[in-house]
Design a protein around this motif. Structure first.
Motif, PDB file in Angstrom:
ATOM      1  N   LEU A   1     -38.225  66.165   5.825  1.00 27.20           N
ATOM      2  CA  LEU A   1     -38.409  67.602   6.262  1.00 27.20           C
ATOM      3  C   LEU A   1     -36.960  68.087   6.070  1.00 27.20           C
ATOM      4  O   LEU A   1     -35.765  67.485   6.314  1.00 27.20           O
ATOM      5  CB  LEU A   1     -38.891  67.583   7.846  1.00 27.20           C
ATOM      6  N   SER A   2     -37.229  69.621   6.020  1.00 22.51           N
ATOM      7  CA  SER A   2     -35.887  70.316   5.958  1.00 22.51           C
ATOM      8  C   SER A   2     -35.281  70.270   7.428  1.00 22.51           C
ATOM      9  O   SER A   2     -35.991  69.902   8.462  1.00 22.51           O
ATOM     10  CB  SER A   2     -36.093  71.678   5.224  1.00 22.51           C
ATOM     11  N   VAL A   3     -33.988  70.840   7.454  1.00 19.49           N
ATOM     12  CA  VAL A   3     -33.485  70.881   8.990  1.00 19.49           C
ATOM     13  C   VAL A   3     -34.202  71.838   9.675  1.00 19.49           C
ATOM     14  O   VAL A   3     -34.290  71.645  10.870  1.00 19.49           O
ATOM     15  CB  VAL A   3     -31.843  71.596   8.538  1.00 19.49           C
ATOM     16  N   TRP A   4     -34.608  73.183   9.052  1.00 19.65           N
ATOM     17  CA  TRP A   4     -35.497  74.130   9.904  1.00 19.65           C
ATOM     18  C   TRP A   4     -36.740  73.411  10.438  1.00 19.65           C
ATOM     19  O   TRP A   4     -36.978  73.535  11.610  1.00 19.65           O
ATOM     20  CB  TRP A   4     -35.723  75.227   8.819  1.00 19.65           C
ATOM     21  N   HIS A   5     -37.242  72.746   9.463  1.00 14.81           N
ATOM     22  CA  HIS A   5     -38.765  72.008   9.950  1.00 14.81           C
ATOM     23  C   HIS A   5     -38.534  70.915  11.108  1.00 14.81           C
ATOM     24  O   HIS A   5     -39.119  70.801  11.961  1.00 14.81           O
ATOM     25  CB  HIS A   5     -39.317  71.680   8.840  1.00 14.81           C
ATOM     26  N   ASN A   6     -37.211  70.268  10.839  1.00 17.54           N
ATOM     27  CA  ASN A   6     -36.913  69.192  11.885  1.00 17.54           C
ATOM     28  C   ASN A   6     -36.686  69.910  13.266  1.00 17.54           C
ATOM     29  O   ASN A   6     -36.960  69.333  14.362  1.00 17.54           O
ATOM     30  CB  ASN A   6     -35.840  68.372  11.379  1.00 17.54           C
TER      31      ASN A   6
ATOM     32  N   GLN B   1     -42.018  71.499  19.021  1.00 17.97           N
ATOM     33  CA  GLN B   1     -42.867  72.458  19.427  1.00 17.97           C
ATOM     34  C   GLN B   1     -44.077  72.436  18.794  1.00 17.97           C
ATOM     35  O   GLN B   1     -45.151  72.841  19.297  1.00 17.97           O
ATOM     36  CB  GLN B   1     -42.189  73.815  19.121  1.00 17.97           C
ATOM     37  N   ARG B   2     -44.058  72.215  17.361  1.00 12.58           N
ATOM     38  CA  ARG B   2     -45.309  72.175  16.480  1.00 12.58           C
ATOM     39  C   ARG B   2     -46.233  70.876  17.236  1.00 12.58           C
ATOM     40  O   ARG B   2     -47.380  71.276  17.201  1.00 12.58           O
ATOM     41  CB  ARG B   2     -44.949  71.955  15.138  1.00 12.58           C
ATOM     42  N   LEU B   3     -45.558  69.736  17.433  1.00 17.56           N
ATOM     43  CA  LEU B   3     -46.388  68.934  17.907  1.00 17.56           C
ATOM     44  C   LEU B   3     -46.987  68.870  19.238  1.00 17.56           C
ATOM     45  O   LEU B   3     -48.105  68.442  19.702  1.00 17.56           O
ATOM     46  CB  LEU B   3     -45.478  67.460  17.873  1.00 17.56           C
ATOM     47  N   ALA B   4     -46.303  69.758  19.987  1.00 20.07           N
ATOM     48  CA  ALA B   4     -46.648  70.354  21.078  1.00 20.07           C
ATOM     49  C   ALA B   4     -47.903  71.188  21.230  1.00 20.07           C
ATOM     50  O   ALA B   4     -48.442  71.505  22.169  1.00 20.07           O
ATOM     51  CB  ALA B   4     -45.662  70.554  22.251  1.00 20.07           C
TER      52      ALA B   4
ATOM     53  N   ARG C   1     -27.803  76.229   6.655  1.00 19.90           N
ATOM     54  CA  ARG C   1     -28.150  74.772   6.345  1.00 19.90           C
ATOM     55  C   ARG C   1     -29.572  74.716   6.513  1.00 19.90           C
ATOM     56  O   ARG C   1     -30.083  73.315   6.547  1.00 19.90           O
ATOM     57  CB  ARG C   1     -27.317  73.823   7.114  1.00 19.90           C
ATOM     58  N   GLU C   2     -30.414  75.578   6.665  1.00 17.20           N
ATOM     59  CA  GLU C   2     -31.790  75.493   7.146  1.00 17.20           C
ATOM     60  C   GLU C   2     -32.785  74.669   6.110  1.00 17.20           C
ATOM     61  O   GLU C   2     -33.674  74.019   6.360  1.00 17.20           O
ATOM     62  CB  GLU C   2     -32.421  76.962   7.392  1.00 17.20           C
ATOM     63  N   ASN C   3     -32.483  74.935   4.898  1.00 19.19           N
ATOM     64  CA  ASN C   3     -33.142  74.175   3.768  1.00 19.19           C
ATOM     65  C   ASN C   3     -32.793  72.907   3.347  1.00 19.19           C
ATOM     66  O   ASN C   3     -33.396  72.230   2.332  1.00 19.19           O
ATOM     67  CB  ASN C   3     -33.258  75.196   2.638  1.00 19.19           C
ATOM     68  N   ASP C   4     -31.600  72.515   3.809  1.00 18.17           N
ATOM     69  CA  ASP C   4     -31.082  71.000   3.680  1.00 18.17           C
ATOM     70  C   ASP C   4     -31.947  69.870   4.114  1.00 18.17           C
ATOM     71  O   ASP C   4     -32.647  70.193   5.117  1.00 18.17           O
ATOM     72  CB  ASP C   4     -29.598  71.071   3.948  1.00 18.17           C
ATOM     73  N   ARG C   5     -31.974  68.855   3.572  1.00 11.14           N
ATOM     74  CA  ARG C   5     -32.499  67.699   4.243  1.00 11.14           C
ATOM     75  C   ARG C   5     -31.526  66.939   4.927  1.00 11.14           C
ATOM     76  O   ARG C   5     -30.210  67.008   4.589  1.00 11.14           O
ATOM     77  CB  ARG C   5     -33.159  66.913   2.869  1.00 11.14           C
ATOM     78  N   PRO C   6     -31.893  66.073   5.760  1.00 13.45           N
ATOM     79  CA  PRO C   6     -30.939  65.306   6.710  1.00 13.45           C
ATOM     80  C   PRO C   6     -30.019  64.504   5.884  1.00 13.45           C
ATOM     81  O   PRO C   6     -29.083  64.343   6.270  1.00 13.45           O
ATOM     82  CB  PRO C   6     -31.692  64.546   7.504  1.00 13.45           C
TER      83      PRO C   6
END
Length: 242
Positions: free
Chosen positions: A101-106, A111-114, A135-140
């Motif tokens: 996942l991207s930084v943003w989605h991490n 919250q999405r899981l909840a 850095r939102e679109n970067d990967r870890p």
């Protein structure tokens, strides 16, 4: 008087193969809202077990754990998972990020899981404050260790938790990066009003806290208010010599 956000009441915990030695032996301790508390002790003292029981990641054998007045020690899954996701944030030494996942989605994942609609504007503000803007679109895998820990902290803060549990959050970082992460945890307390409960072995890290609780042999044996590096180091020496 500052309300207590987490209460641990006469908690015991043993593990199979521990030869009858309790990891926690009747521990009672409270953690105030909007404060920073470090938990220290020798190896095997029970500090990580205390953190896991207080956070609802592990169940005590006996005793009670209250989160903002709600008893969580007796909750069953998935209710306990729901409470954790909505009221608690976590920062671990190993980051626990999803590499796919991207930084943003991490950051938005808990919250999405909840099943909660993410507050995207707040998430962007949190990312800005922890130095991740752009850095939102970067990967870890594209980030340094310090940057990955910043993602973990942003993920913890994005849900506006009442308390963040941090288990050796600077253990895998160099001194300079570790100080930056500790400053961000301090900002979570002072700027966001979040309580932080941090397990650490490092007196310099503990000195960022408002209070330090010391464990030995599964029991709380000492506390320090307004800690300094020197006071923490001296108390750790005394505790280790018990």
């Amino acid at each position: 008087m500052t309300p207590t956000v987490v209460e641990v009441l006469d908690v015991t915990k043993s593990y199979p193969g521990s030869a009858g030695v309790r990891a926690l032996d009747g521990v009672s301790v409270g953690f105030a809202a909007g404060t920073f508390c470090a938990v220290m002790g020798p190896s095997g003292s029970g500090k990580s077990t205390l953190l896991h029981c207080a956070a609802g990641l592990d169940r005590p054998d006996s005793g009670r754990v209250l989160l903002a007045g709600q008893e969580i020690s007796g909750l069953r899954e998935p209710k306990l998972t729901t409470v954790r996701r909505r009221r608690v944030g976590f920062v671990f030494q190993s980051y626990n990020l999803m590499d796919s996942l991207s930084v943003w989605h991490n950051v938005l994942l808990p919250q999405r899981l909840a099943g909660v609609r993410p507050d995207r504007s707040w998430a962007r503000e949190v990312m800005r404050r922890v130095g991740l803007a752009g850095r939102e679109n970067d990967r870890p895998g594209q980030l340094s260790g310090g940057q990955r820990q910043r993602v973990a902290l942003a993920r913890a803060l994005a849900g506006r938790p009442e308390v963040i549990f941090a288990d050796e959050p600077t253990g895998a970082l160099d001194l300079s990066t570790g100080r930056e992460v500790l400053a961000l945890l301090r900002e979570a307390v002072d700027g966001f009003g979040t309580a932080v409960i941090m397990v650490t072995h490092d007196p310099a890290a503990a000195a960022w806290a408002d209070r330090v609780v010391f464990l030995a042999d599964g029991r709380i044996v000492a506390e320090l208010a307004d800690p300094t590096v020197e006071k923490v180091a001296a108390q750790m020496t005394a505790v280790s010599a018990r």
